[in-house]
Motif scaffolding. Structure first.
Motif, mmCIF file in Angstrom:
data_model
loop_
_atom_site.group_PDB
_atom_site.id
_atom_site.type_symbol
_atom_site.label_atom_id
_atom_site.label_comp_id
_atom_site.label_asym_id
_atom_site.label_seq_id
_atom_site.Cartn_x
_atom_site.Cartn_y
_atom_site.Cartn_z
ATOM 1 N N GLU A 1 5.199 -8.589 -0.822
ATOM 2 C CA GLU A 1 6.035 -7.584 -0.168
ATOM 3 C C GLU A 1 6.805 -6.719 -1.160
ATOM 4 N N LYS A 2 7.123 -7.263 -2.328
ATOM 5 C CA LYS A 2 7.864 -6.485 -3.331
ATOM 6 C C LYS A 2 6.951 -5.601 -4.183
ATOM 7 N N ASP A 3 5.646 -5.689 -3.961
ATOM 8 C CA ASP A 3 4.669 -4.865 -4.683
ATOM 9 C C ASP A 3 4.796 -5.052 -6.196
ATOM 10 N N GLU A 4 4.668 -6.299 -6.639
ATOM 11 C CA GLU A 4 4.850 -6.631 -8.047
ATOM 12 C C GLU A 4 3.567 -7.126 -8.722
ATOM 13 N N MET A 5 2.529 -7.409 -7.960
ATOM 14 C CA MET A 5 1.368 -8.109 -8.497
ATOM 15 C C MET A 5 0.114 -7.233 -8.492
ATOM 16 N N HIS A 6 -0.920 -7.716 -9.171
ATOM 17 C CA HIS A 6 -2.258 -7.141 -9.077
ATOM 18 C C HIS A 6 -2.971 -7.870 -7.931
ATOM 19 N N GLU A 7 -3.201 -7.160 -6.835
ATOM 20 C CA GLU A 7 -3.764 -7.817 -5.654
ATOM 21 C C GLU A 7 -5.172 -8.341 -5.887
#
Length: 291
Positions: free
Chosen positions: A193-199
């Motif tokens: 949800e925080k948009d911090e990772m490589h999906e």
């Protein structure tokens, strides 16, 4: 490590029977979605369905997709809407959940897959043990494209060697997985949800947790934009550091897997300059957008 090489005779019958869906998440992609769909349509082996999942676009993305459906009425272009949440992961998941193919391809709206992409995906999955596959990319809005493709291929094979085959990482702009594999991990894949990772790396790690085999297939080639280089140094650094944050979320500590970060950081300024010169010489417009 040498990548798996196809055996055409042994694989022909098995691969031909596999249905392939192509899922394309899209948010404000009016500048690139048409070329993406054209490439998906003109394939040596047709895709079973081409699914564009619109995520609250405010530009002409939806209108262009509908126009394409009218222009190409015999092609399996489908337009879905995911307006519940803003973001790539819920939009990706919505598309994968609604796809009907045995193999679920996943590309970006700025991807331009090679004319034999679907055919190569079928070949990659002719081995029943393969649960996901990925391949190299060529940056179509950069100079020396074929050299760039060769360099990208070598970097991805280097990553496999550094990981000692423990991890095989998918690349979100050019990947596919079995529907059955997606069904195993879909409820576990991180929502971020925080948009911090490589999906895409997150998906790879969840596949690894289930010991589901990921195959690197060098013949499975997609074009993509180098528009990430338009980011400011601060935004680009945040993007590259997604590797660290994704590894940390999965308790992955292998130092060798930081190699892509080193490569991305080292090429940013020279590649940004090359792209600017190439754009000026070719008169290409700046393309933005994306989820």
């Amino acid at each position: 490590m040498s990548p798996h090489r196809p055996n055409p005779t042994a694989q022909a019958d098995a691969s031909a029977a596999l249905s392939v869906s192509i899922v394309i998440p899209a948010y404000n992609e009016e500048s690139v979605i048409r070329q993406c769909l054209i490439a998906a349509i003109y394939q040596s082996v047709p895709a079973g369905e081409i699914i564009v999942v619109d995520n609250k676009s405010t530009d002409r993305t939806v209108q262009i997709v509908r126009q394409m459906q009218t222009e190409y009425p015999d092609t399996p272009i489908k337009l879905l809407s995911q307006h519940t949440e803003q973001g790539l992961i819920p939009t990706r998941n919505y598309g994968l959940n609604h796809a009907n193919g045995q193999i679920l391809g996943r590309i970006d709206a700025d991807s331009v897959i090679e004319p034999d992409w679907v055919e190569q995906v079928q070949k990659a999955f002719a081995d029943d043990n393969v649960q996901a596959a990925t391949g190299p990319v060529v940056y179509y809005d950069m100079p020396m494209r074929r050299f760039g493709l060769k360099a990208d291929d070598r970097m991805r094979q280097l990553m496999l060697r550094l990981a000692k085959h423990q991890y095989h990482f998918l690349f979100g702009s050019n990947m596919a997985l079995r529907k059955s594999a997606w069904e195993q991990i879909c409820d576990e894949a991180c929502r971020d949800e925080k948009d911090e990772m490589h999906e895409d790396i997150d998906l790879s790690l969840h596949l690894a947790e289930h010991q589901l085999k990921v195959q690197y297939w060098p013949q499975m080639v997609s074009g993509m934009s180098a528009r990430r280089l338009e980011d400011s140094p601060k935004d680009y650094r945040y993007y590259v550091r997604r590797f660290d944050r994704t590894y940390k979320a999965h308790n992955v500590t292998k130092m060798a897997l930081k190699a892509p970060m080193v490569v991305f950081f080292s090429v940013y300024f020279p590649a940004k300059l090359l792209r600017a010169i190439h754009t000026a010489n070719t008169g290409q417009p700046t393309r933005r957008g994306g989820i």
